[in-house]
Write a protein that holds these residues in place. Sequence first.
Motif, PDB file in Angstrom:
ATOM      1  N   GLY A 118      -3.348   3.975 -16.544  1.00  0.00           N
ATOM      2  CA  GLY A 118      -3.111   4.646 -15.276  1.00  0.00           C
ATOM      3  C   GLY A 118      -1.702   4.406 -14.787  1.00  0.00           C
ATOM      4  O   GLY A 118      -1.113   5.236 -14.097  1.00  0.00           O
ATOM      5  N   SER A 156      -5.869   0.152  -7.537  1.00  0.00           N
ATOM      6  CA  SER A 156      -5.925   1.557  -7.146  1.00  0.00           C
ATOM      7  C   SER A 156      -6.895   2.359  -8.007  1.00  0.00           C
ATOM      8  O   SER A 156      -6.723   2.472  -9.225  1.00  0.00           O
ATOM      9  CB  SER A 156      -4.523   2.172  -7.239  1.00  0.00           C
ATOM     10  N   GLU A 157      -7.906   2.933  -7.369  1.00  0.00           N
ATOM     11  CA  GLU A 157      -8.827   3.825  -8.073  1.00  0.00           C
ATOM     12  C   GLU A 157      -8.132   5.133  -8.443  1.00  0.00           C
ATOM     13  O   GLU A 157      -8.437   5.749  -9.467  1.00  0.00           O
ATOM     14  CB  GLU A 157     -10.049   4.121  -7.197  1.00  0.00           C
ATOM     15  N   ARG A 158      -7.176   5.557  -7.632  1.00  0.00           N
ATOM     16  CA  ARG A 158      -6.447   6.796  -7.886  1.00  0.00           C
ATOM     17  C   ARG A 158      -5.681   6.736  -9.198  1.00  0.00           C
ATOM     18  O   ARG A 158      -5.519   7.753  -9.890  1.00  0.00           O
ATOM     19  CB  ARG A 158      -5.479   7.059  -6.721  1.00  0.00           C
ATOM     20  N   LEU A 159      -5.199   5.556  -9.553  1.00  0.00           N
ATOM     21  CA  LEU A 159      -4.418   5.396 -10.777  1.00  0.00           C
ATOM     22  C   LEU A 159      -5.278   5.087 -11.998  1.00  0.00           C
ATOM     23  O   LEU A 159      -4.773   5.007 -13.110  1.00  0.00           O
ATOM     24  CB  LEU A 159      -3.381   4.281 -10.590  1.00  0.00           C
ATOM     25  N   HIS A 160      -6.576   4.918 -11.780  1.00  0.00           N
ATOM     26  CA  HIS A 160      -7.495   4.605 -12.879  1.00  0.00           C
ATOM     27  C   HIS A 160      -7.978   5.925 -13.476  1.00  0.00           C
ATOM     28  O   HIS A 160      -9.039   6.428 -13.142  1.00  0.00           O
ATOM     29  CB  HIS A 160      -8.665   3.776 -12.365  1.00  0.00           C
ATOM     30  N   VAL A 161      -7.191   6.488 -14.413  1.00  0.00           N
ATOM     31  CA  VAL A 161      -7.465   7.842 -14.903  1.00  0.00           C
ATOM     32  C   VAL A 161      -8.403   7.878 -16.096  1.00  0.00           C
ATOM     33  O   VAL A 161      -8.935   8.927 -16.449  1.00  0.00           O
ATOM     34  CB  VAL A 161      -6.144   8.557 -15.272  1.00  0.00           C
ATOM     35  N   ARG A 219       0.838  -1.211   0.000  1.00  0.00           N
ATOM     36  CA  ARG A 219       0.000   0.000   0.000  1.00  0.00           C
ATOM     37  C   ARG A 219       0.868   1.254   0.000  1.00  0.00           C
ATOM     38  O   ARG A 219       0.596   2.222  -0.725  1.00  0.00           O
ATOM     39  CB  ARG A 219      -0.926   0.007   1.213  1.00  0.00           C
ATOM     40  N   ASP A 271       1.296   4.192  -2.975  1.00  0.00           N
ATOM     41  CA  ASP A 271       1.079   5.612  -2.706  1.00  0.00           C
ATOM     42  C   ASP A 271       2.197   6.491  -3.274  1.00  0.00           C
ATOM     43  O   ASP A 271       2.015   7.698  -3.460  1.00  0.00           O
ATOM     44  CB  ASP A 271       0.959   5.870  -1.202  1.00  0.00           C
ATOM     45  N   ALA A 320       2.580   7.933  -9.067  1.00  0.00           N
ATOM     46  CA  ALA A 320       1.631   8.912  -9.588  1.00  0.00           C
ATOM     47  C   ALA A 320       0.949   8.366 -10.841  1.00  0.00           C
ATOM     48  O   ALA A 320       1.519   7.528 -11.551  1.00  0.00           O
ATOM     49  CB  ALA A 320       2.346  10.214  -9.919  1.00  0.00           C
ATOM     50  N   PRO A 321      -0.281   8.819 -11.132  1.00  0.00           N
ATOM     51  CA  PRO A 321      -0.960   8.386 -12.356  1.00  0.00           C
ATOM     52  C   PRO A 321      -0.100   8.652 -13.592  1.00  0.00           C
ATOM     53  O   PRO A 321       0.519   9.704 -13.713  1.00  0.00           O
ATOM     54  CB  PRO A 321      -2.232   9.244 -12.369  1.00  0.00           C
TER      55      PRO A 321
END
Length: 264
Positions: free
Chosen positions: A124, A113-118, A83, A87, A90-91
């Motif tokens: 991502g 990771s939803e954050r990396l799903h751009v 995890r 973090d 970056a995308p």
Amino acid sequence: MTPQQRLNVVLELVSERGNVSIADVSDALGVSTATVRRDLNTLAEQRLVTRTHGGASALGSGYELPLQYKIARQADAKLAIARAVADLVAPGESVGLNGGTTTSEVARMLGRSERLHVGSDVPGVTIVTNALNIAYEMSVREHVKIVVTGGVPRRQSYELVGPLVGASLRDFSIDTAVLGVDGLSAAFGATTVHEGEADASREIAAVARRIVIAADSTKLGRTTFARICPLSRVDVLVTDLEPSREMAADLAAAGVEVVVARNA
């Protein structure tokens, strides 16, 4: 505990201790000596241990457990490390991953990771790996672009090794190399047990702008057979516990940033 889980425990005990007796395993697992005898016979038939009178021994001093038999004794630690490593990404970044239980968890975290799903049309994250199991598992993730190096697979780890690894990476530029290791020390830096895997990891690191070592605390201060890179080449260490005072001083002297992952 399932029979397969029990076999995994027995195999790891043999690998760690070199030699075990039936009584040792029986006490450690809380099972009958008859059960242990059957388990040792099963492992011997699979050529994973050598059966001895009254017990079993590892196949050799440099014996390495195949990846599918490794138990995640530090499972919670590896999840926390994964995890924390995710973090750091970056995308849109490219990430190089070698093989192993910790880097496999890192790949899964990157894949979830939803954050990396751009977006559906834009990766991502791009994962460049020499680990066949990571490539296979991540190939179904729509926001992950997978690039697999060339090489010859090792059955123990599913990693591709040999000169084709470096040849296929020669024209790449990777943002971050995330490397799992078997040891990390001031004297020898990042190390692993197999020289071919060390070469492959070194090739991944050579084309990366940042090198992150993902290693649980049992690897710190430890040295194994083959060097990947000196400590001074490492940018970030992600681990699960604060390093010892001596290790922390060595890391600081080498300019290594330490990230201590916390369980969620």
